[in-house]
Design an enzyme around this catalytic site. Structure first.
Site, mmCIF file in Angstrom:
data_model
loop_
_atom_site.group_PDB
_atom_site.id
_atom_site.type_symbol
_atom_site.label_atom_id
_atom_site.label_comp_id
_atom_site.label_asym_id
_atom_site.label_seq_id
_atom_site.Cartn_x
_atom_site.Cartn_y
_atom_site.Cartn_z
ATOM 1 N N GLY A 1 0.807 -1.212 0.000
ATOM 2 C CA GLY A 1 0.000 0.000 0.000
ATOM 3 C C GLY A 1 0.841 1.264 0.000
ATOM 4 O O GLY A 1 0.517 2.240 -0.654
ATOM 5 N N ASP A 2 1.949 1.234 0.749
ATOM 6 C CA ASP A 2 2.749 2.446 0.883
ATOM 7 C C ASP A 2 3.840 2.555 -0.169
ATOM 8 O O ASP A 2 4.306 3.655 -0.455
ATOM 9 C CB ASP A 2 3.412 2.488 2.274
ATOM 10 C CG ASP A 2 2.465 3.030 3.314
ATOM 11 O OD1 ASP A 2 1.331 3.364 2.947
ATOM 12 O OD2 ASP A 2 2.855 3.100 4.483
ATOM 13 N N HIS A 3 4.286 1.440 -0.648
ATOM 14 C CA HIS A 3 5.409 1.494 -1.576
ATOM 15 C C HIS A 3 5.160 0.560 -2.747
ATOM 16 O O HIS A 3 4.945 -0.618 -2.592
ATOM 17 C CB HIS A 3 6.697 1.062 -0.871
ATOM 18 C CG HIS A 3 7.900 1.276 -1.731
ATOM 19 N ND1 HIS A 3 9.018 1.904 -1.301
ATOM 20 C CD2 HIS A 3 8.142 0.971 -3.027
ATOM 21 C CE1 HIS A 3 9.897 1.968 -2.273
ATOM 22 N NE2 HIS A 3 9.383 1.398 -3.333
#
Lengths: 728, 728
Positions: A315-317
């Site tokens: 999700g973040d990267h």
């Protein structure tokens, strides 16, 4: 076949300081087997003693704020284009940061503007000679001489990010306190060395951690922020925040040419993921991917040498670590964790190759925006679960998990029971499938886009998305054309191919149907990728020799040579774009005797009117909205084509898609085993475990007849919402 | 000021053999003063004796069928493109006429295919070398060698028309009997000489005729006909049917370059009127216009020398005799007759310059399709009359008329009474206005399109038109965006300007508001005419210095330099075309305190969602459909801009347009005399006769307050549907 036990847990839960009892209670009720700390929490000692995996989050680029404060030259940078300013006289002054957040961005004073910036006349699209503009660092202004009145000008500048987007989001949306976090760019060797050193220390300081859970390896998704600190541009998979003078210089050495500021700001379009990429931008992506894989692999190797497993939260990267890139496996990760809100997100997680464990992080997070008085968090969860479950039947998922504050979830007994049910169902699923894949119909379905495999199962937003205000702005919810969601739960082998794949390798012999779905101009439809006669010939030949072609929305849309739909000859239709107003259309008559006619009901949802009309006499019109074509079918050579105006996600549309794909594969006269034709019941067959499953998605009891592997017809009866496993 | 008497008649009626009594009765009841024969009728002796003008129809190009049959080389020709054929092998055979009517078209065997035809690969858009294809006149086939499999090919060929489109229409739709009529092309000097001779004879044979009513001077509108003899392409003002080898050769001498077959078939778009024209096609139009004016002027001169007046019916012939061309006055016609179905059609007739009498031919024609048992012809007539009457108040109309069979009309007593009312109202209008014009608000309104003045008040069909099935396919009825119809009845001086006008002459000082309305890619919006920085600068400057800009639908739409709406900076918005999906839109909030807010009601109709979103913070959103902008306003420099998603025609939308134009003219604080702000009541003031008129378009009584020329407020009360004249 993986060995899966129903008694061992299968869920990762977040810890919460001071709520150890709640955590332990839910840990047991929900069959958890792993605990994790997260950005906002740390692991209490008492919980770290549990006999469970301990996931510990590490986000190296945000880990050492002291170093970040000492080294502004290593902060994340990006190219921004000033908002266009109209010259009203021959001298024009532009404040590049006007309209952008001053809390987040500073003009980068480490890179010489005359070398790294660009001033353009946007009315004529010409670069202004650097002798005709000056940057004054005292006033932070660019002054342009000899400007042409009523022309628009922009300054493309390098901005330094002094507040990380995630930190900013948590501060502004979730009211997190604490200092404004800065992110470091490990592309700089000195910075990288420092972060490696930091990580070595971190590993020593986390002896109980069994899984290192990386969030951001190097670069974040793109969020541009306006002067009210509001999001003004988002691209969750964009490469905009990867730029530095050093990287640009190295790119020039590696690829033999120099990228310009315009390659990044792209006239203000910023190479959005929904745009077909230029070759220059693809080169930049390759360059970034090579760096990120190298850096991530070094970190993973260190964790492994410390006896720890590694996980990445997708999700973040995403940038450089896209799991569908071949280079991804070089990183050596053990667990892929995906934030999963629907079937497409699940397939994005489960369909990538490699030996990684797949763990789905479900929504909603246990945060106060959803877990507030008067709101029922079960509603969102159930809506997601229905979609996710369909997709789970098609590709194996290994683990599930939640995020947020368990104490908040614990205030909602219905929700606690609901997750208990989900976990029970998930345990049964693991037990019965043993991590194996359900049987698919013969022949592959290939989804054709400008991105192809590298962005498999990435949601292709439709234009309607912009005009939809979701109840929670930070949570993805897709409206309008959504063929992928329909497809995510159907028993077909799916692959994603690009136009380059077709040009370089042709179309695979196992491909029976090719799908092109998306709005005109988008990477999903293909935009100028359709400006290539080799592609047109390959697809005409594919269909002519027996293949199936499904076009949704604006398939093959590119205005050229007398056609807007370049494969309009195969589909037998054209879109009205105000160039063919003189063509006389006969009133449509709906075909009632086509094979697909039997599956057309009033409850299907083809979304907005298509503005598409017939341009062949042998086209079968199966559904229309007034005179706008909604669903058509046609034979072309030995093959077949189908057009749909839109295909929104709902269960009936999804089942229609199944029938369409079977017809396009010329498989409609075959008997298929354990295949549901019931709109509200999915059936899947797991040949390796001999199990069959049936799920009723409706609130009514349902009965359907399917054919078993012996060719016999079998009735399956299901209570409302029942999920049944049958040994065969 | 023309002297108009209310007692003298003002209507032209068609005669009908064997129905002399009916004709005479209606002639008197309806205040007719002229009789005409028409295509299907001839003038009975008893009626020709009436003390009335006698209009006699002449259509020279169809007049001598014996000559037409003897001279196929003089028949109307045109370029057609064969329907594209996909090569499945290296040899490809195309039957050029496949898909076209064999009753209407023949391959023209007078023009050498190798010289006048063209074979193209449409997949690569390359012309096939003439050595690689052969035409076999025996089989009527073109064979292409070395074709590339799965590429599409077309043959552009010259077709000879052996059945005139009007003759065909009357035979197939109105069941007229008789031989298939052929039309002659007077461009050939021998043919022209013959037709002149024929006309001289005709003049001698028609001593009682007082008005020669020309229908087709030389060339017809474009109707392409398919193999079922169905219309497949229509362009009522297109120049497609004007081609001959002789004319093409003369064109080359006149303009110094040679046109190709592709210049005419235009990749299958055939230079439709709704397309922005190329310079080459505009040159061809000029060439044709010069010829038609010369030929028509010769005929008119002959009629005048015979003591007869001349009229032209604009419904059948437009090509080269467009009344807005400067060259039109060289023809010397006395009467312009226009087929008028709505306000736009009326303004097309009444707004042209010149001393011609304007006569409106009203719908419905007295034909069996409408005048059949169970149908009420008053419905169509009344719907038209409401629109026409609004427009009549703005520009003077001199005469009215009807066509068809009076005996059919006579079977519908309600209709006879209805026309009696119309004629009475029209007589009062003539009496009170004396042919003068009503007072307009200060400042001109200019409508900007690719065509400008030459196609003033031509209906700009919207894309929705294609998807509308009208009850009567041969009668124009406009759906979707229809700003012109709203404008046709408003008290503004209107002119039509082109992009070339702006580039060559700038924007007139008297222009207060510029309107750009139309679908993207159309001549009405402007298509690639917007690809010109001089145009953008001129319009920005116009608004910046105090002008008003109104954009409807897709104003200034052309994808370039980071904008789809090239004047999006002036409007403060952008259209989502899948290129800006990443831009984050804030939920819209509707302005309640803008000057225009008071006029926004739920009953306004802005048509389909616009897919347009704000891109400026200082835009006032006045109406929206969900998150789609429907009506916005903005200040830009000293001027103002307004955007509307669509503007359908209805009385409330029309009045909204009035308020918008007043605001855009910065005239909203002025007092205007005799100006209605009532949605259902129009008021007009005729300063030269001192008369004021008020019309109530609703079935309810209405009262409104207006300001008289002394600045006093005056109440006007009207009964339902009342049309009142007031002496002031």
């Amino acid at each position: 076949m993986k060995q899966v036990s129903a008694t061992k847990g299968h869920m990762t839960l977040p810890v919460e300081v001071g709520q150890e009892e709640v955590v332990l209670d839910l840990y047991q009720r929900w069959h958890a087997d792993a605990l994790r700390d997260s950005d906002g929490t740390t692991m209490p000692e008492s919980l770290a003693e549990q006999d469970s995996d301990i996931y510990s989050v590490v986000c190296l680029v945000r880990a050492d704020q002291q170093f970040a404060n000492q080294h502004p030259e290593y902060l994340h940078r990006k190219y921004l284009m000033s908002f266009p300013v109209t010259a009203m006289a021959e001298t024009l002054t532009i404040q590049p940061l006007d309209g952008y957040s001053k809390d987040k961005y500073e003009l980068d004073n480490d890179s010489d503007p005359k070398c790294w910036w660009e001033v353009r006349n946007r009315t004529t699209n010409t670069v202004i000679d650097e002798e005709l503009w000056q940057f004054d660092s005292a006033t932070q202004q660019v002054t342009i001489q000899q400007a042409e009145p009523y022309h628009e000008y922009t300054v493309t500048f390098m901005a330094r990010q002094v507040w990380d987007s995630v930190s900013m989001y948590n501060a502004l949306t979730n009211d997190w306190k604490g200092p404004r976090i800065k992110s470091l760019d490990p592309y700089h060797p000195e910075c990288r060395a420092h972060l490696i050193q930091h990580f070595a220390r971190w590993l020593n300081e986390h002896p109980k951690t069994t899984v290192v859970r990386f969030t951001t390896f190097a670069f974040l998704f793109v969020i541009d922020t306006g002067e009210q600190n509001q999001d003004i541009y988002r691209d969750w998979t964009g490469y905009g925040e990867t730029v530095s003078p050093r990287a640009l210089e190295d790119f020039e050495k590696r690829f033999g040419y120099r990228l310009t500021p315009e390659d990044f700001v792209d006239a203000g379009y910023y190479n959005g993921t929904y745009k077909a990429p230029s070759q220059r931008y693809q080169d930049w992506m390759t360059f970034v991917q090579e760096f990120v894989v190298d850096f991530a692999a070094e970190l993973v190797k260190m964790a492994h040498e410390n006896g720890k497993k590694t996980a990445m939260f997708q999700g973040d990267h995403w940038i450089g670590t896209e799991p569908y890139l071949e280079s991804y496996q070089k990183i050596g990760l053990d667990i892929n964790i995906g934030a999963v809100e629907d079937g497409v997100a699940l397939r994005r997680l489960t369909d990538s190759t490699g030996e990684q464990t797949r763990e789905a992080r479900f929504y909603p997070y246990f945060f106060p925006d959803v877990f507030r008085e008067g709101n029922d968090p079960v509603v969102e969860s159930m809506s997601n679960w229905v979609k996710i479950r369909r997709a789970m039947l098609q590709k194996p998922l290994d683990r599930i998990g939640y995020g947020g504050y368990l104490s908040l979830a614990n205030n909602f007994p219905n929700f606690v029971d609901h997750v208990t049910d989900i976990s029970k169902e998930f345990g049964d699923y693991l037990q019965n499938t043993q991590g194996t894949e359900s049987q698919k119909l013969p022949g592959k379905v290939a989804v054709l886009s400008a991105w192809g495999k590298s962005r498999s199962w990435l949601q292709n937003q439709a234009r309607d998305q912009r005009f939809y205000v979701p109840p929670r702005p930070d949570v993805m919810e897709f409206v309008g054309n959504n063929l992928l969601e329909c497809l995510a739960g159907l028993p077909f082998d799916v692959e994603f191919i690009s136009f380059d794949d077709i040009i370089q390798n042709g179309i695979g012999e196992d491909v029976k149907v090719i799908i092109n779905t998306g709005d005109a101009n988008s990477a999903w439809s293909g935009a100028d990728c359709w400006d290539n006669s080799d592609v047109l010939v390959a697809l005409r030949k594919f269909v002519g020799q027996g293949g199936g072609l499904l076009g949704v929305c604006d398939p093959s849309a590119f205005q050229k040579n007398g056609r807007y739909f370049q494969l309009g000859d195969v589909f037998g239709l054209e879109k009205e774009t105000a160039l063919t107003m003189g063509r006389v259309a006969m009133p449509l008559s709906i075909s009632k005797d086509h094979y697909l006619s039997q599956f057309v009901t009033d409850e299907l949802d083809f979304g907005n009117p298509s503005y598409v009309y017939p341009q062949a006499t042998d086209i079968a019109v199966l559904a229309a909205q007034g005179q706008h074509l909604a669903l058509t079918a046609r034979n072309y050579g030995k093959g077949r084509s189908v057009y749909m105006g839109n295909l929104l996600f709902n269960m009936k549309n999804a089942r229609l898609l199944q029938h369409v794909l079977i017809w396009l594969s010329s498989n409609e006269t075959q008997h298929h085993v354990w295949l549901s034709d019931h709109p509200f019941v999915d059936v899947a067959y797991y040949p390796k475990t001999g199990k069959v499953t049936a799920v009723n998605y409706s609130s009514e009891p349902q009965t359907l007849t399917v054919r078993n592997t012996d060719g016999e017809l079998v009735d399956i009866r299901l209570a409302s919402y029942e999920w049944k496993w049958i040994s065969h």
